[in-house]
Design a protein around this motif. Structure first.
Motif, PDB file in Angstrom:
ATOM      1  N   LYS A 381       0.840  -1.192   0.000  1.00  0.00           N
ATOM      2  CA  LYS A 381       0.000   0.000   0.000  1.00  0.00           C
ATOM      3  C   LYS A 381       0.880   1.249   0.000  1.00  0.00           C
ATOM      4  CE  LYS A 381      -3.809  -2.140   2.566  1.00  0.00           C
ATOM      5  NZ  LYS A 381      -4.615  -2.107   3.819  1.00  0.00           N
ATOM      6  N   SER A 385       1.105   4.739   3.768  1.00  0.00           N
ATOM      7  CA  SER A 385       0.930   3.488   4.500  1.00  0.00           C
ATOM      8  C   SER A 385       2.233   3.053   5.157  1.00  0.00           C
ATOM      9  CB  SER A 385       0.451   2.394   3.545  1.00  0.00           C
ATOM     10  OG  SER A 385       0.545   1.107   4.142  1.00  0.00           O
ATOM     11  N   GLU A 387       3.256   0.183   5.148  1.00  0.00           N
ATOM     12  CA  GLU A 387       3.829  -0.880   4.324  1.00  0.00           C
ATOM     13  C   GLU A 387       4.900  -0.348   3.375  1.00  0.00           C
ATOM     14  OE1 GLU A 387       0.926  -3.095   2.205  1.00  0.00           O
ATOM     15  OE2 GLU A 387      -0.249  -3.626   3.991  1.00  0.00           O
ATOM     16  N   PRO A 445      -3.921   8.308   1.529  1.00  0.00           N
ATOM     17  CA  PRO A 445      -4.506   7.152   0.833  1.00  0.00           C
ATOM     18  C   PRO A 445      -5.469   7.621  -0.252  1.00  0.00           C
ATOM     19  CG  PRO A 445      -4.556   6.831   3.209  1.00  0.00           C
ATOM     20  CD  PRO A 445      -4.139   8.252   2.987  1.00  0.00           C
TER      21      PRO A 445
END
Length: 592
Positions: A381, A385, A387, A445
């Motif tokens: 992501k 994020s 990640e 996001p």
């Protein structure tokens, strides 16, 4: 062994030094010590216990030898920022590019010649963020004693920097994790100034004492990791005469803009009413929202008159110091026009005829931020994020330093294990987009930037034949931030041909190139949401680092290496490395 190598180096450089030139020799002892600012005791790494470090003063044509004794716990290199290092790439001091760091409890001697260079340069560490405290000025005076402007009565180095409470070796790692990572204060010549205080007690300010009617050459250096700065002195104006050790066509201004890595030489006449005191102010410039906002960084010193004529009546003079009217800290227009005013003072520059001719290589380099997946994942992501990890890039490649052998040594020794992993820097961005679209700035996001965030990491280089004429257009972007980009090239000066706002358009913007009297620089200020075009002649064999001088850009990867081939003769061929070139340690991670 170290003593023998140093003696051999001295013999070699002395043999290369003209009879009338001098040998300027220094010993830099790098060690840690405690300093206290803002009510906090901080362990810092310094040269000879000084912040800023010792000045190197020389005359054009001199040879400088600096013996570095590393008593710190870190691997150290020293880069001689702006020194051309003609056929001397081994002494450039770029960690893991031209050499492995000098390991703790080891020594290494740098030797370099200053033929053909006059003005203000500087030196700094080129491993990790340690350059925040490991730096100093290099002053190169003309051999004749004459300047192409009024000879100043005094030289005054003014080093703008920052004070950090944080462990500087951890700062780069924090960039990669997008943590809050800000300095504690701005500094002028190592002083925080009276706007910073500790429990109500003001920090010391730098004080410049001047005499009425005298002319002072202020040698400005921006050694900060984070910010470009505006510089003013209340009640006084400047004549800008040089930048990056190259003379300029003089012009008058009351404000100077200096980006990280840049130097600016300005004349200031002490012609204000002498009974008053005058603040000098360094104000950090930052991009406006929606860019992430930093605290307001500002430091101020004091200009104070001395030896006032007895006939001057100072009775009743106001006690308070005069404060200059500064630009807004979000004002990026003033710096754009300031840098646009720079023109060269040497239209007879020997390389200018070649630069005006055919171009052999053209690069269009987009400068931005992106993200890579953590933990070697192939997909993750984005949009902030956890990640993914923030990186900086050139043409969508985030530069990765080798960790076992420096690139120059690997090239010289024909080490295939490293050279086979070095990729060619792309000539253009791999996927065009509207580089200066402000909608790309916010990181969120589902944000507009998310689809073009993915970036890859690699060790990149671009190879040029000897004596090739190279044009580079740097394009600042809005990707995840919209800062300007001070781009610095090692081993070469270049001609700054033009700058502009928005996306570069070759069909129209090339017509604005100044090929008559362009300024000669080693660091170009690429404006926020804009571009800058440079040309240089690749006439210095070696592996030369090209990078942004904002630490939060270079540390996450806004860098590459330009490799210049040897020429056809022994006089145009890089000599072998010194016998005592530092070896790499596998036990300690080193960063740029």
């Amino acid at each position: 062994m170290a003593a023998a190598a140093a003696a051999a180096l001295l013999a070699a450089v002395v043999a290369l030094t003209a009879a009338e030139a001098a040998l300027v020799e220094h010993t830099f002892v790098v060690r840690q010590m405690h300093m206290q600012h803002l009510c906090k005791d901080t362990l810092v790494t310094l040269v000879n216990g000084q912040f800023p470090g010792p000045a190197i003063e020389a005359t054009e044509g001199d040879t400088v030898v600096v013996h570095v004794v590393n008593e710190s716990p870190y691997g150290i290199t020293i880069h001689w920022h702006g020194v051309k290092q003609r056929l001397n790439c081994w002494a450039d001091g770029a960690g893991m590019v031209t050499q492995c760091p000098i390991q703790p409890n080891a020594t290494f001697s740098y030797g370099f010649n200053l033929t053909g260079q006059e003005g203000t340069l500087w030196w700094h560490s080129h491993v990790s963020s340690l350059r925040a405290t490991l730096h100093g000025v290099i002053i190169i005076r003309p051999k004749s004693g004459n300047y192409p402007f009024r000879k100043p009565d005094m030289d005054v180095p003014i080093i703008i920097g920052e004070w950090w409470h944080k462990d500087l070796t951890e700062v780069d790692k924090a960039y990669l994790n997008s943590n809050d990572n800000d300095p504690a204060a701005a500094t002028i010549n190592g002083k925080l100034g009276d706007l910073s205080n500790c429990s109500g007690k003001a920090e010391d300010s730098y004080v410049l004492e001047v005499e009425p009617g005298k002319t002072y050459l202020l040698r400005l250096v921006n050694a900060a990791l984070y910010s470009e700065y505006y510089f003013k002195v209340a009640g006084h104006s400047f004549t800008v005469v040089a930048s990056d050790a190259n003379y300029l066509r003089p012009f008058s201004t009351d404000v100077v803009a200096v980006a990280p890595g840049e130097t600016m030489d300005v004349l200031m006449v002490a012609d204000a009413p002498p009974c008053r005191k005058y603040h000098m102010v360094a104000l950090a410039i930052e991009a406006p929202e929606p860019d992430p906002q930093l605290p307001l960084y500002i430091s101020r010193g004091l200009v104070r008159y001395k030896n006032i004529n007895a006939s001057v009546d100072c009775a009743g003079a106001e006690r308070g110091a005069v404060i200059p009217d500064m630009p807004d800290n979000h004002d990026t227009t003033t710096t754009f026009h300031f840098h646009g005013n720079l023109t060269g003072a040497a239209p007879e520059h020997p390389l200018l005829p070649q630069v005006r001719g055919p171009v052999d290589e053209r690069l269009y380099i987009a400068l931005g931020q992106g993200s890579v997946c953590r933990g070697n994942m192939t997909s993750c992501k984005r949009g902030g994020s956890s990640e993914s990890m923030l990186v900086a890039y050139m043409n969508n490649v985030s530069f990765h330093l080798p960790d076992k052998l420096a690139l120059l040594e690997a090239r010289y020794r024909g080490d295939a294990s490293l050279s086979s992993t070095v990729e060619e820097l792309p000539s253009r961005p791999p996927r065009p987009f509207n580089y200066t679209d402000p909608a790309l700035i916010p990181v969120a996001p589902g944000g507009k930037e998310e689809a073009i965030e993915p970036t890859r990491k690699a060790t990149t280089a671009r190879r040029f034949r000897y004596n090739a004429t190279v044009e580079v257009v740097f394009q600042s972007t809005a990707m995840m931030q919209s800062d300007s980009n001070p781009m610095h090239l090692h081993g070469h000066d270049f001609f700054v041909l033009a700058q502009g706002h928005g996306n570069y358009d070759a069909a129209s913007d090339a017509r604005s190139y100044n090929l008559v009297d362009p300024p000669v620089k080693n660091t170009v200020h690429v404006p926020r949401l804009g571009w800058a075009a440079i040309r240089f002649v690749a006439d210095n064999p070696g592996s030369w680092f090209l990078h942004c001088h904002f630490e939060y850009h270079i540390a996450p990867g806004m860098a590459t290496v330009l490799v210049v081939d040897n020429g056809p003769t022994p006089e145009t061929t890089l000599p072998p490395p010194p016998t005592d070139l530092p070896k790499c340690s596998k036990l300690q991670e080193q960063r740029v």
